[in-house]
Design a protein around this motif. Structure first.
Motif, PDB file in Angstrom:
ATOM      1  N   GLU A 152       0.838  -1.203   0.000  1.00 46.67           N
ATOM      2  CA  GLU A 152       0.000   0.000   0.000  1.00 46.67           C
ATOM      3  C   GLU A 152       0.870   1.249   0.000  1.00 46.67           C
ATOM      4  O   GLU A 152       0.581   2.228  -0.699  1.00 46.67           O
TER       5      GLU A 152
ATOM      6  N   GLU B 230      -0.426  16.862   1.153  1.00 48.40           N
ATOM      7  CA  GLU B 230      -1.348  16.346   2.172  1.00 48.40           C
ATOM      8  C   GLU B 230      -1.607  14.860   1.980  1.00 48.40           C
ATOM      9  O   GLU B 230      -1.799  14.118   2.953  1.00 48.40           O
ATOM     10  N   GLN B 231      -1.629  14.384   0.713  1.00 44.67           N
ATOM     11  CA  GLN B 231      -1.885  12.977   0.431  1.00 44.67           C
ATOM     12  C   GLN B 231      -0.616  12.138   0.447  1.00 44.67           C
ATOM     13  O   GLN B 231      -0.684  10.915   0.354  1.00 44.67           O
ATOM     14  N   MET B 232       0.534  12.792   0.550  1.00 43.28           N
ATOM     15  CA  MET B 232       1.807  12.068   0.542  1.00 43.28           C
ATOM     16  C   MET B 232       1.939  11.238   1.808  1.00 43.28           C
ATOM     17  O   MET B 232       1.688  11.735   2.918  1.00 43.28           O
ATOM     18  N   PRO B 233       2.317   9.939   1.698  1.00 46.71           N
ATOM     19  CA  PRO B 233       2.512   9.117   2.907  1.00 46.71           C
ATOM     20  C   PRO B 233       3.585   9.702   3.793  1.00 46.71           C
ATOM     21  O   PRO B 233       4.494  10.411   3.337  1.00 46.71           O
TER      22      PRO B 233
ATOM     23  N   GLU C  76       1.908   6.662  -6.899  1.00 40.87           N
ATOM     24  CA  GLU C  76       0.894   7.609  -7.368  1.00 40.87           C
ATOM     25  C   GLU C  76       1.306   9.053  -7.067  1.00 40.87           C
ATOM     26  O   GLU C  76       1.115   9.958  -7.893  1.00 40.87           O
ATOM     27  N   ALA C  77       1.899   9.255  -5.882  1.00 44.93           N
ATOM     28  CA  ALA C  77       2.359  10.603  -5.547  1.00 44.93           C
ATOM     29  C   ALA C  77       3.483  11.056  -6.488  1.00 44.93           C
ATOM     30  O   ALA C  77       3.546  12.219  -6.901  1.00 44.93           O
TER      31      ALA C  77
ATOM     32  N   ALA D 125       1.026   4.101  -2.921  1.00 42.42           N
ATOM     33  CA  ALA D 125       0.780   5.513  -2.629  1.00 42.42           C
ATOM     34  C   ALA D 125       1.964   6.383  -3.057  1.00 42.42           C
ATOM     35  O   ALA D 125       1.787   7.475  -3.617  1.00 42.42           O
TER      36      ALA D 125
ATOM     37  N   GLU E 297       1.903  12.107  -9.805  1.00 44.66           N
ATOM     38  CA  GLU E 297       1.284  13.429  -9.696  1.00 44.66           C
ATOM     39  C   GLU E 297       2.344  14.525  -9.576  1.00 44.66           C
ATOM     40  O   GLU E 297       2.180  15.633 -10.125  1.00 44.66           O
TER      41      GLU E 297
ATOM     42  N   GLU F 262      -2.179  20.065  -2.010  1.00 43.24           N
ATOM     43  CA  GLU F 262      -3.012  18.860  -1.984  1.00 43.24           C
ATOM     44  C   GLU F 262      -2.171  17.594  -2.132  1.00 43.24           C
ATOM     45  O   GLU F 262      -2.432  16.582  -1.464  1.00 43.24           O
ATOM     46  N   LEU F 263      -1.161  17.652  -2.974  1.00 38.49           N
ATOM     47  CA  LEU F 263      -0.291  16.488  -3.166  1.00 38.49           C
ATOM     48  C   LEU F 263       0.468  16.163  -1.890  1.00 38.49           C
ATOM     49  O   LEU F 263       0.569  14.989  -1.485  1.00 38.49           O
TER      50      LEU F 263
END
Length: 816
Positions: A623, A686-689, A630-631, A627, A634, A683-684
């Motif tokens: 997972e 914030e979603q970064m692990p 995908e990061a 992630a 982006e 936003e990127l």
């Protein structure tokens, strides 16, 4: 007292006394000229021409000798008497002016001299008397002049040539009545035009740089050629071959005795190539630039080069000596959709300006050596992104070395000799002394290589990298001048590739070399035997590359139990189908189809490394890995949008649309886009692990700060400030991307992952077809092409064909 009447009288007396002497020689000269204009010496040639001239010379001498014996040079007194007679003067005034009285000057003497001076003031000399009247009582001289003029007009264009031959000391060939000549035109090879035979005509329009060739039989001596320089070679008894290079329109005259050939050749001007960039260049992560342009030339462009210069930033063009050129391999230029449109892919990652803002233009050179260039286009030169820390360090030092290379200092001279030093005559300056003379960039490179390799070989994952670093360091230290380091730039690049790719770098280099050799051979139309050998090399290099790629993938990604190592599963049948189609297109002569297929196959092979390195979506991917991947994708989009925004800012700043204190609509629009891009980065992040390193956090914070600064600069119309902030933002984003990629690589190494669903070319593992837009001919189409080729070969062997039919069949075979 006037002297000119005496001088004129002297010349008149000289002519009257010399006329009898010249009469005979002039008559023989006119006779020889008339015979020459009629073509008699031309037909006779030597030695008969010389015998004729000698005979006429003897006759002329016979007439002249008696007159010479009676010839007497006129004196000044004779000239004075002639003036006195022509002027009707008495008392000999010339003598009176020269006499001096024995008893001194008296009044009477002075009065007498005054009267003589007045008489001489009216003195004049008349024209010469008719000296030939007594010799030519019948007016033969008039008849001779009429005959000479008539002969001149009768000879026409050959008049001056015949006179020149008649009086030339060069031996003159005679005969030629039975001579036979064959003329033909050999256009330059790059024109692609066939040889033009001049059978029944002697005029033609020919390409510039053509050669006029001729074979003449039946001549005893070399012919004379006027109108151009000719190379004449005797290739057999009585057989001569001429070759004349034609650079401009000319009238060529070939003569030997009675043999005369005149050719009127008009040259078709060869204009330089005309090129234009028609699309924004594309780049990739491996540091390659793809250009699309138009190229037009009379006979086709043979060589292309990419010219690069640092962008001054003020809208001006760099000087010609500031442009650096990269040769574009012929096979790298492929036709694009549209007339005269081409695409070319150039590796720019090795250039010293890689990653910098530059101006680029494409130069095309035709077969005649004429060059044409496109207009300059501003862009950021693509660079290769290295993920391995050692590879990044080596490329960084290589870049510093290229930027600061200079000349070595003067040699300090031989060191002091010691008596106990028995090897002194064989010793040169020590390495330390050589390095002391080196420029700062070389000294820095030596220290950097020493630091990078300052560890036992066992501490390096790849010992070849260690050996490369130590070897390069010693070469740098032992160099005596900058030319000794010409290979260091290439060595450092190969070390970086080895550190980044491992053994895959060697296989990739071999594949690129084989691909380039095959593409170049297709571009120049090599014969089938050479193409077959090059195809075998390319096929072997392809299989070696796939094997190395699979080995690297298995070493870096532990195969899961369910995956079974499918992450690098390439269907051998599909690859063989592509190779077979390329082979048959090559054998059948479909050059354009083979070049397109080779380019598409090469692109697919290039993508294998990228897809095998991290784009798969296997079941074993964790997972966190998913992630991070995908990061990273982006983040790549954010970097691309930021680069595009930077380019637009630069263009508008250069055009004057951005001005300090006057942002205008364009500046506000750019500022809004910069703000939106800043929000996308938030936003990127914030979603970064979690788990980001301090370097990564610092890089992203710096990127956000510089993006804010760029937005404020755009709001106030400060183009230069915005560009500086945007460049810093790009640099920070790249550092953050590298940190994220390292995290993804570490996660994959820890957990392992497999592809499972798609092969390395992006195709369904259980699906058919070759994917992409590669058009592989069907078996029926290939068989039909083979049948046509065999039929053409059968007809070419038919002995009943006419020469025109055979030539047509041979042209079809060459094209097929």
């Amino acid at each position: 007292m006037k002297h000119w009447p005496v001088n004129l009288a002297w010349l008149a007396l000289l002519w009257e006394r010399a006329a009898p002497v010249l009469a005979g020689p002039l008559a023989m000269l006119v006779l020889y000229a008339v015979l020459s204009l009629g073509g008699l010496p031309e037909r006779m040639g030597d030695p008969w021409r010389a015998i004729l001239a000698l005979g006429l010379l003897i006759i002329a001498a016979a007439f002249a000798v008696p007159a010479i014996r009676s010839f007497k040079w006129p004196s000044r007194a004779d000239a004075q008497r002639r003036v006195e007679a022509d002027s009707g003067l008495s008392g000999r005034p010339f003598e009176a002016m020269d006499d001096e009285p024995a008893t001194g000057e008296s009044i009477l003497w002075l009065a007498h001299r005054g009267r003589m001076r007045e008489a001489l003031a009216q003195a004049r000399a008349r024209r010469p008397r008719a000296a030939w009247a007594s010799l030519d009582v019948h007016g033969g001289r008039i008849s001779a002049a009429i005959v000479l003029v008539t002969a001149f007009f009768y000879a026409g264009d050959a008049a001056m040539v015949r006179l020149g031959d008649a009086f030339s000391p060069v031996p003159l060939a005679g005969g030629g009545e039975r001579a036979v000549a064959e003329f033909w035109i050999e256009p330059p090879d790059y024109t692609g035009r066939p040889v033009l035979f001049l059978r029944d005509r002697r005029e033609a329009r020919i390409p510039q740089g053509s050669v006029l060739a001729a074979r003449i039989t039946g001549l005893a001596r070399d012919p004379r050629v006027s109108g151009a320089e000719a190379e004449i070679e005797e290739i057999g008894p009585g057989v001569r071959q001429l070759r004349i290079a034609i650079g401009e329109s000319a009238n060529i005259l070939v003569r030997s005795g009675a043999f005369t050939e005149r050719l009127d050749l008009e040259v078709i001007e060869d204009t330089p190539p005309r090129l234009a960039l028609i699309a924004e260049p594309e780049s990739d992560v491996q540091g390659r630039l793809t250009l699309e342009f138009t190229a037009q030339d009379d006979y086709g462009v043979e060589t292309y080069r990419l010219q690069i210069a640092a962008d001054p930033g003020d809208g001006s063009n760099p000087a010609e000596e500031q442009w650096d050129a990269i040769d574009i391999a012929p096979g790298a230029v492929v036709p694009a959709s549209g007339e005269n449109r081409f695409r070319a892919t150039v590796e720019t990652a090795r250039h010293k300006l890689a990653g910098e803002r530059v101006l680029v233009r494409v130069e095309g050179i035709d077969g005649a050596g004429q060059a044409g260039v496109t207009g300059p286009m501003a862009l950021r030169l693509p660079e290769r992104l290295f993920l391995d820390a050692m590879a990044r360090a080596v490329t960084h030092e290589r870049r510093l070395f290229l930027d600061g290379a200079g000349e070595y200092g003067p040699h300090p001279g031989p060191r002091e000799r010691h008596e106990e030093d028995m090897f002194w005559p064989w010793l040169d300056d020590e390495p330390e002394q050589r390095l002391e003379r080196a420029p700062e960039s070389v000294q820095r490179l030596s220290r950097a290589l020493d630091a990078l390799g300052d560890a036992p070989a066992s501490h390096f994952p790849d010992r070849i990298v260690f050996l490369g670093l130590r070897t390069a360091m010693h070469q740098v230290r032992r160099a005596r001048e900058i030319d000794d380091l010409s290979h260091v730039e290439e060595d450092l690049w190969q070390i970086a590739l080895r550190a980044e790719l491992g053994t895959l770098a060697d296989a990739e280099a071999a594949l690129r070399a084989a691909e380039r050799a095959l593409a170049d051979a297709l571009a120049r139309g090599a014969d089938g035997m050479e193409l077959a050998a090059l195809f075998e090399q390319f096929e072997e290099a392809t299989r070696n590359y796939i094997t190395a790629l699979m080995r690297e993938a298995l070493q870096s990604d532990m195969p899961s139990e369910s995956g079974g190592g499918q992450g690098m599963n390439l269907s051998a049948d599909m690859l063989q189908e592509l190779l077979d189609a390329l082979r048959e297109a090559t054998e059948l002569g479909d050059t354009e189809g083979a070049r397109r297929a080779l380019a598409q196959l090469a692109e697919l092979l290039r993508n294998m490394q990228i897809m095998a390195g991290g784009s798969g979506q296997g079941q074993s991917e964790s997972e966190l890995g998913r992630a991070l991947r995908e990061a990273l994708e982006e983040l790549g989009e954010v970097i691309g949008e930021q680069r595009g925004l930077t380019d637009e800012t630069f263009e508008q700043s250069r055009s004057g649309e951005l001005a300090e204190g006057q942002p205008g609509e364009e500046g506000r629009a750019l500022a809004e886009r910069q703000e939106n891009l800043r929000g996308a980065l938030d936003e990127l992040l914030e979603q970064m692990p979690g788990g980001m390193s301090e370097e990564g956090e610092r890089a992203f914070d710096e990127a956000a700060r510089q993006m804010d600064e760029a937005g404020r600069a755009l709001e106030r119309g400060d183009g230069e400030g915005a560009l500086a902030a945007q460049d810093e933002a790009l640099r920070a984003l790249r550092e953050g991307a590298e940190d994220t990629a390292e995290r993804l690589q570490a996660e994959n190494e820890e957990n392992g992952r497999g592809e499972g669903e798609r092969d390395p070319l992006g195709r369904d593992a259980d699906g058919g077809g070759t994917g992409g837009d590669t058009e592989v001919p069907s078996e029926m189409e290939r068989q039909r092409a083979r049948d046509i080729l065999e039929e053409l070969r059968r007809r070419a062997g038919d002995g009943t064909l006419t020469p025109e039919e055979r030539a047509y069949i041979e042209r079809l075979l060459d094209r097929f």
